[in-house]
Design a protein around this motif. Structure first.
Motif, PDB file in Angstrom:
ATOM      1  N   LYS A  72      27.690 -45.590 -36.122  1.00 54.76           N
ATOM      2  CA  LYS A  72      26.368 -45.698 -35.569  1.00 54.76           C
ATOM      3  C   LYS A  72      26.345 -47.445 -34.905  1.00 54.76           C
ATOM      4  O   LYS A  72      25.975 -47.581 -33.999  1.00 54.76           O
ATOM      5  CB  LYS A  72      25.044 -45.394 -36.165  1.00 54.76           C
ATOM      6  CG  LYS A  72      24.867 -44.112 -36.386  1.00 54.76           C
ATOM      7  CD  LYS A  72      23.645 -43.782 -37.083  1.00 54.76           C
ATOM      8  CE  LYS A  72      23.099 -42.268 -37.268  1.00 54.76           C
ATOM      9  NZ  LYS A  72      22.156 -41.967 -38.137  1.00 54.76           N
ATOM     10  N   VAL A  73      26.976 -48.166 -35.902  1.00 56.81           N
ATOM     11  CA  VAL A  73      26.875 -49.493 -35.597  1.00 56.81           C
ATOM     12  C   VAL A  73      28.106 -49.764 -34.414  1.00 56.81           C
ATOM     13  O   VAL A  73      27.659 -50.543 -33.445  1.00 56.81           O
ATOM     14  CB  VAL A  73      27.565 -50.309 -36.759  1.00 56.81           C
ATOM     15  CG1 VAL A  73      27.909 -51.779 -36.361  1.00 56.81           C
ATOM     16  CG2 VAL A  73      26.343 -50.382 -37.762  1.00 56.81           C
TER      17      VAL A  73
ATOM     18  N   ASP B 121      26.132 -60.723 -33.379  1.00 54.90           N
ATOM     19  CA  ASP B 121      25.014 -59.732 -34.205  1.00 54.90           C
ATOM     20  C   ASP B 121      25.924 -58.731 -35.064  1.00 54.90           C
ATOM     21  O   ASP B 121      25.652 -58.711 -36.148  1.00 54.90           O
ATOM     22  CB  ASP B 121      24.249 -59.265 -33.186  1.00 54.90           C
ATOM     23  CG  ASP B 121      23.066 -60.091 -32.711  1.00 54.90           C
ATOM     24  OD1 ASP B 121      23.024 -61.299 -33.154  1.00 54.90           O
ATOM     25  OD2 ASP B 121      22.531 -59.815 -31.562  1.00 54.90           O
ATOM     26  N   LYS B 122      26.870 -58.117 -34.522  1.00 63.89           N
ATOM     27  CA  LYS B 122      27.524 -57.314 -35.227  1.00 63.89           C
ATOM     28  C   LYS B 122      28.165 -57.935 -36.377  1.00 63.89           C
ATOM     29  O   LYS B 122      28.424 -57.428 -37.704  1.00 63.89           O
ATOM     30  CB  LYS B 122      28.590 -56.711 -34.466  1.00 63.89           C
ATOM     31  CG  LYS B 122      29.467 -55.614 -35.162  1.00 63.89           C
ATOM     32  CD  LYS B 122      30.421 -54.836 -34.334  1.00 63.89           C
ATOM     33  CE  LYS B 122      31.483 -54.048 -34.920  1.00 63.89           C
ATOM     34  NZ  LYS B 122      32.723 -53.188 -34.171  1.00 63.89           N
ATOM     35  N   ALA B 123      28.896 -59.040 -36.234  1.00 63.72           N
ATOM     36  CA  ALA B 123      29.415 -59.849 -37.361  1.00 63.72           C
ATOM     37  C   ALA B 123      28.693 -60.217 -38.444  1.00 63.72           C
ATOM     38  O   ALA B 123      28.950 -60.155 -39.761  1.00 63.72           O
ATOM     39  CB  ALA B 123      30.296 -61.078 -37.045  1.00 63.72           C
ATOM     40  N   LEU B 124      27.451 -60.410 -38.217  1.00 67.00           N
ATOM     41  CA  LEU B 124      26.402 -60.901 -39.081  1.00 67.00           C
ATOM     42  C   LEU B 124      25.840 -59.474 -39.765  1.00 67.00           C
ATOM     43  O   LEU B 124      24.760 -59.727 -40.655  1.00 67.00           O
ATOM     44  CB  LEU B 124      25.152 -61.586 -38.693  1.00 67.00           C
ATOM     45  CG  LEU B 124      25.806 -63.049 -38.216  1.00 67.00           C
ATOM     46  CD1 LEU B 124      24.590 -63.930 -37.302  1.00 67.00           C
ATOM     47  CD2 LEU B 124      26.265 -63.733 -39.414  1.00 67.00           C
TER      48      LEU B 124
ATOM     49  N   ASN C 287      25.729 -56.977 -46.270  1.00 66.20           N
ATOM     50  CA  ASN C 287      25.021 -56.742 -44.877  1.00 66.20           C
ATOM     51  C   ASN C 287      25.950 -56.019 -43.853  1.00 66.20           C
ATOM     52  O   ASN C 287      25.600 -55.406 -42.867  1.00 66.20           O
ATOM     53  CB  ASN C 287      24.409 -57.863 -44.233  1.00 66.20           C
ATOM     54  CG  ASN C 287      23.308 -58.632 -44.954  1.00 66.20           C
ATOM     55  OD1 ASN C 287      22.592 -57.869 -45.787  1.00 66.20           O
ATOM     56  ND2 ASN C 287      23.010 -59.871 -44.874  1.00 66.20           N
ATOM     57  N   ARG C 288      27.233 -56.034 -44.384  1.00 67.33           N
ATOM     58  CA  ARG C 288      28.223 -55.370 -43.651  1.00 67.33           C
ATOM     59  C   ARG C 288      28.398 -53.948 -44.030  1.00 67.33           C
ATOM     60  O   ARG C 288      28.799 -53.805 -45.402  1.00 67.33           O
ATOM     61  CB  ARG C 288      29.507 -56.364 -43.387  1.00 67.33           C
ATOM     62  CG  ARG C 288      29.376 -57.433 -42.524  1.00 67.33           C
ATOM     63  CD  ARG C 288      29.313 -57.196 -41.221  1.00 67.33           C
ATOM     64  NE  ARG C 288      30.607 -56.494 -40.769  1.00 67.33           N
ATOM     65  CZ  ARG C 288      31.637 -56.962 -40.195  1.00 67.33           C
ATOM     66  NH1 ARG C 288      31.371 -58.508 -39.990  1.00 67.33           N
ATOM     67  NH2 ARG C 288      32.663 -56.694 -39.827  1.00 67.33           N
ATOM     68  N   VAL C 289      28.333 -52.919 -43.293  1.00 67.13           N
ATOM     69  CA  VAL C 289      28.796 -51.660 -43.780  1.00 67.13           C
ATOM     70  C   VAL C 289      30.163 -51.362 -44.038  1.00 67.13           C
ATOM     71  O   VAL C 289      30.465 -50.408 -45.238  1.00 67.13           O
ATOM     72  CB  VAL C 289      28.180 -50.623 -42.723  1.00 67.13           C
ATOM     73  CG1 VAL C 289      29.259 -50.608 -41.474  1.00 67.13           C
ATOM     74  CG2 VAL C 289      28.215 -49.186 -43.273  1.00 67.13           C
ATOM     75  N   GLU C 290      31.067 -52.030 -43.563  1.00 68.59           N
ATOM     76  CA  GLU C 290      32.300 -52.096 -44.014  1.00 68.59           C
ATOM     77  C   GLU C 290      32.711 -52.517 -45.628  1.00 68.59           C
ATOM     78  O   GLU C 290      33.373 -51.796 -46.358  1.00 68.59           O
ATOM     79  CB  GLU C 290      33.311 -52.674 -43.090  1.00 68.59           C
ATOM     80  CG  GLU C 290      33.356 -52.632 -41.628  1.00 68.59           C
ATOM     81  CD  GLU C 290      32.324 -53.071 -40.897  1.00 68.59           C
ATOM     82  OE1 GLU C 290      31.311 -53.595 -41.520  1.00 68.59           O
ATOM     83  OE2 GLU C 290      32.473 -53.295 -39.647  1.00 68.59           O
TER      84      GLU C 290
END
Length: 457
Positions: A151-152, A447-450, A272-275
């Motif tokens: 989804k991200v 925003d994705k990186a954060l 905070n990162r799903v990975e």
């Protein structure tokens, strides 16, 4: 807003015309803000649907593991025609014959045999099974995190496509304004030419400029249509489904944005990162794999119960008419591994290496996330400075064009100066919107990186 709606209708009508649709076939556009477009995409995009199916498959796999602890019931039956009954040799003493008579051949069995029985097996103790239950819960978590990661990615693609449409539409609006302004100048110049105040070549220069501008408008209009196609593809909509974007490009406070970008803290919560969260689940699974193999050194206990009937006759008809005899058994089955040639030992060694590699990947992932954040931050800062410069250039080019047009109308400027100023103004506009799009895309990357681009809430 009325102008934008009119422009959008023109774009949709042009796109439908290319595809051979008539106005009567046009559908009512669906309205989407950026957040609504992302929400629609994570529900309808094929990749999101597939990851949700993967999560359902994982849930079914978990239930399969848990089913081992439930009673296992089976029914079996067999019918056999003994075409050649086996001959067994018995010693002569068995028949009270002298030893010199030698072994006596005897046929044991009947021509037809059959049996039918049911069995129930119940697992009572298996140490590795308990580890499997723990792994099932972690497996469920990993499947859910994989869905979130998908989804991200979809949110990133939709956001970038959405901003691409908005910027292209703004360019269309400005091109229409430029065409209208140039057409006005062309009419005025033609009138002056008819009155003998300007040469025919001045009119021709403006006509060339007008034709080039209309050609550029056609290209941008096609680009808008293509941007819509890309957005609808990312959202999971049909390519020909009409949509209307309700969001507008926000008024950018460049100073405030610069302070925001520069205020990003040096430390970052990797959770905070799903990975990173996915990797943590994978580490848990790798550790549970080791525990599972270790538990296989323990004995395994199960209970069983069998019940059935059998029969044997020399006539097929007798198999049906004669009585079948019952058979039944109940008991415990205990199996304990003694020596397997060190197979489990070497398997554990491999699993420990796999766990160590996953832990190393965790450190690499942390460094990669830090690098992504700094790269995105620097890229956004650079794009912000470029946007600031192009905005200033645009304002200067527009002012130069305004002054040049006034000088031309007052008779103290030339037609060539006006055309040059028009060209410079359009170039500044193109550069500004290119810088604007680069900035907005870089903001999405940051925003994705954060880990702020998409959340389940």
């Amino acid at each position: 807003m009325k102008y934008l709606s009119k422009q959008l209708c023109t774009i949709i009508g042009f796109s439908l015309g290319l595809l051979g649709f008539t106005p009567a076939m046009a559908q009512t556009p669906q309205n989407f803000s950026l957040s609504e477009a992302i929400r629609y995409a994570v529900e309808h995009n094929v990749n999101a649907t597939n990851t949700q199916l993967d999560a359902q498959s994982a849930e079914a796999r978990i239930r399969e593991i848990k089913a081992v602890s439930l009673p296992q019931v089976s029914v079996s039956g067999m019918f056999m025609n003994n075409l050649a009954i086996q001959t067994v040799f018995l010693p002569p003493q068995f028949f009270q014959l002298p030893e010199s008579a030698g072994p006596q051949p005897v046929r044991f069995g009947v021509d037809y045999t059959g049996n039918i029985q049911g069995s129930v097996n119940q697992l009572l103790f298996d140490a590795s099974y308990r580890i499997g239950l723990k792994a099932a819960d972690v497996y469920r978590e990993l499947a859910q995190k994989n869905t979130t990661a998908s989804k991200v990615t979809i949110a990133e693609q939709v956001a970038k496509a959405y901003y691409g449409v908005l910027v292209s539409q703004e360019r269309m609006k400005l091109l229409d304004f430029n065409i209208g302004r140039l057409d006005t100048l062309l009419r005025e110049t033609r009138a002056l030419n008819q009155q003998g105040f300007v040469e025919k070549i001045d009119v021709s220069r403006l006509e060339v400029q007008s034709n080039n501008l209309k050609t550029e408008k056609q290209k941008v209009q096609n680009l808008v249509g293509l941007s819509y196609y890309l957005l609808k593809f990312q959202m999971g909509l049909g390519i020909n489904d009409p949509i209307y974007l309700t969001d507008q490009i926000p008024q950018l406070n460049l100073d405030e944005l610069e302070r925001t970008v520069n205020s990003i803290p040096a430390s970052f919560d990797y959770a905070n990162r799903v990975e990173f969260s996915q990797l943590q689940s994978q580490l848990k699974l790798a550790d549970l794999d080791i525990q599972n193999t270790q538990k296989q050194y323990f004995p395994r206990l199960s209970a069983f119960f069998n019940y059935g009937y059998n029969n044997g006759r020399n006539s097929f008809g007798d198999m049906i008419t004669t009585k079948w005899f019952a058979l039944s058994s109940v008991g415990l089955n205990l199996s304990a591994p003694i020596f397997d040639g060190f197979a489990k030992r070497y398997r554990i060694q491999q699993q420990r290496i796999t766990l160590q590699k996953a832990q190393n990947s965790g450190e690499l992932l942390k460094n990669s996330i830090d690098l992504q954040i700094r790269q995105s931050q620097i890229t956004l800062q650079n794009n912000l400075q470029t946007l600031r410069t192009q905005q200033s250039n645009l304002e200067l080019a527009q002012e130069i064009l305004r002054v040049t047009r006034i000088k031309y109308k007052e008779g103290v400027g030339s037609n060539i100066e006006v055309l040059n100023a028009e060209t410079s103004s359009r170039e500044a506009q193109t550069n500004y919107y290119a810088a604007l799009l680069d900035f907005m895309l870089a903001k999405v990357d940051l925003d994705k990186a954060l880990g702020k681009l998409y959340t389940e809430n």
